[in-house]
Scaffold this motif. Structure first.
Motif, PDB file in Angstrom:
ATOM      1  N   ARG A   1       0.847  -1.200   0.000  1.00  0.00           N
ATOM      2  CA  ARG A   1       0.000   0.000   0.000  1.00  0.00           C
ATOM      3  C   ARG A   1       0.884   1.252   0.000  1.00  0.00           C
ATOM      4  O   ARG A   1       2.024   1.213  -0.430  1.00  0.00           O
TER       5      ARG A   1
ATOM      6  N   ASN B   1      -1.235  -2.106  -7.359  1.00  0.00           N
ATOM      7  CA  ASN B   1      -2.665  -1.729  -7.387  1.00  0.00           C
ATOM      8  C   ASN B   1      -3.002  -0.662  -6.350  1.00  0.00           C
ATOM      9  O   ASN B   1      -3.852  -0.847  -5.485  1.00  0.00           O
TER      10      ASN B   1
ATOM     11  N   THR C   1     -10.437  -7.867  -8.833  1.00  0.00           N
ATOM     12  CA  THR C   1     -10.009  -7.872  -7.434  1.00  0.00           C
ATOM     13  C   THR C   1      -9.881  -6.446  -6.911  1.00  0.00           C
ATOM     14  O   THR C   1     -10.272  -5.498  -7.612  1.00  0.00           O
TER      15      THR C   1
ATOM     16  N   LEU D   1      -9.069 -12.827  -2.658  1.00  0.00           N
ATOM     17  CA  LEU D   1      -9.269 -13.291  -4.032  1.00  0.00           C
ATOM     18  C   LEU D   1      -7.945 -13.743  -4.626  1.00  0.00           C
ATOM     19  O   LEU D   1      -6.928 -13.093  -4.379  1.00  0.00           O
TER      20      LEU D   1
ATOM     21  N   ASP E   1       0.976 -12.567  -1.001  1.00  0.00           N
ATOM     22  CA  ASP E   1      -0.240 -11.799  -1.275  1.00  0.00           C
ATOM     23  C   ASP E   1      -0.771 -11.173   0.006  1.00  0.00           C
ATOM     24  O   ASP E   1      -1.980 -11.065   0.197  1.00  0.00           O
TER      25      ASP E   1
END
Ligand SMILES: NC(=O)N[C@@H](CC(=O)O)C(=O)O
Ligand SMILES: [Zn+2]
Ligand SMILES: [Zn+2]
Length: 351
Positions: A22, A46, A112, A225, A253
């Motif tokens: 993040r 992401n 996702t 996910l 993950d």
């Protein structure tokens, strides 16, 4: 557990080939947890907005490095570009030539967390994939279809049949990592594929199946996910991870979301494991008598696939139990890690 299970194991320092650090207020916690013993980490792009260009990756890397500067040890962040419908082959060439971007990530749009800017038509991406193949630049894939009509438990298998199989055939030299695999179908596909196709496996998919998430009450911290599958798939993943095949490697993950975004009427997907990742993998490997394969999975297969040197120093794990924290502080917001308040059986000890 067999009687001769070792109580202490020393491994070449591992790396995490799939993590979500993040940004902003989350970085002090996520970089601290990642820096405890991981050598390198493939940092997922992401964010909102996503890491789309080499310049975005450079700036994000600076923020990660700044957050790490006060920590007692550092890991190396390996940056990744987020592919969108607008990604150009020129950007891929720039990334392949720069010293800190190691791969590009394909999120099918809507698959996702933070995948809204992802790819809507993979066929339109062919010029970009050609550039990746030509420059030997790895493609990382969140492998799930997004059609409303496909059952959530079938979305990985359907992606393999519909998208991945043709993709591997169309780009036979492209290095591909199918990320966070969750099914026997994915394990079989990767095992049977040529050497340029590999997969990461998370600790939570090795330790858990959908019963852990849904029996006796719905447990949102297990919701990630691709979603946890039935027990036979968990068994297939354990078999793949401990098989000795060099195609499977460690990718946690680890994906933090604030407590109130997980424990909600519509909770976010993602489980936080980075605070105890190798400890959880050791537990999973031990459960199936596979501890002797942990070092290859955690420390050799990843760098070998990426064409990077293996780490040269070691970490030591000891069979000493400890209690996981009930909650962590992510920039002033509570974060409930996976296994919160439970006993973990392996500890990392200082050499
Ligand atoms: N795995 C997840 O459930 N969530 C990840 C995204 C991803 O890796 O798909 C996240 O960023 O929260
Ligand atoms: Zn994903
Ligand atoms: Zn992820």
């Amino acid at each position: 557990m067999s009687e001769n299970t070792p109580k202490r194991i020393t491994l070449t320092r591992p790396d995490d080939w799939h993590v979500h650090l993040r940004d902003g207020d989350a970085l002090p916690l996520t970089t601290k947890d990642m820096s405890r013993y991981m050598g390198r980490a493939i940092v997922m792009p992401n964010l909102t907005p996503p890491v789309r260009t080499v310049q975005d990756a450079d700036l994000y890397r600076d923020r990660i490095t700044a957050a790490m500067s006060k920590l007692p040890r550092q890991f190396e962040p390996l940056m990744v570009l987020y592919l969108t419908d607008k990604t150009t082959p020129e950007e891929i060439v720039r990334a392949a030539k720069c010293s800190f971007v190691y791969a590009a990530k394909l999120y099918p749009a809507g698959a996702t967390t933070n995948s809204d800017s992802g790819v809507t038509d993979i066929n339109a991406l062919h010029p970009v994939l050609e550039a990746m193949e030509k420059h030997d630049f790895p493609l990382l894939i969140h492998g799930e279809v997004t059609n409303d009509s496909v059952d959530i438990f079938d979305r990985e298998k359907r992606f393999i049949d519909k998208t991945l199989r043709p993709l591997v055939a169309a780009f036979p030299k492209l290095r591909i990592v199918l990320e966070h695999i969750t099914t026997a179908d994915a394990a079989d596909f990767v095992s049977d594929a040529p050497a340029n196709v590999a997969a990461t496996i998370t600790a939570h998919h090795l330790l858990y199946n959908r019963n852990h998430m849904l029996v006796g009450g719905i447990r949102p911290h297990f919701y990630c996910l691709p979603i946890l599958k039935r027990r036979s798939h968990q068994a297939a993943l354990l078999a793949a991870a401990t098989s000795g095949s060099n195609k499977f490697f460690l990718g946690t993950d680890s994906a933090p979301h604030p407590k109130d975004k997980k424990e909600a009427a519509c909770g976010c997907a993602g489980s936080y494991t980075a605070y105890a990742a190798i400890e959880m993998y050791a537990e999973a490997f031990e459960r199936v008598g596979g501890l002797h394969q942990l070092e290859a999975f955690a420390s050799f297969n990843g760098p070998d696939f990426y064409g990077l040197p293996r780490n040269t120093d070691t970490i030591t794990l000891e069979k000493t139990s400890w209690r996981a924290p009930e909650s962590l502080d992510m920039g002033g917001t509570p974060l409930i890690p996976l296994r919160a308040g439970e006993t973990l059986s392996w500890s990392v000890i200082d050499d």
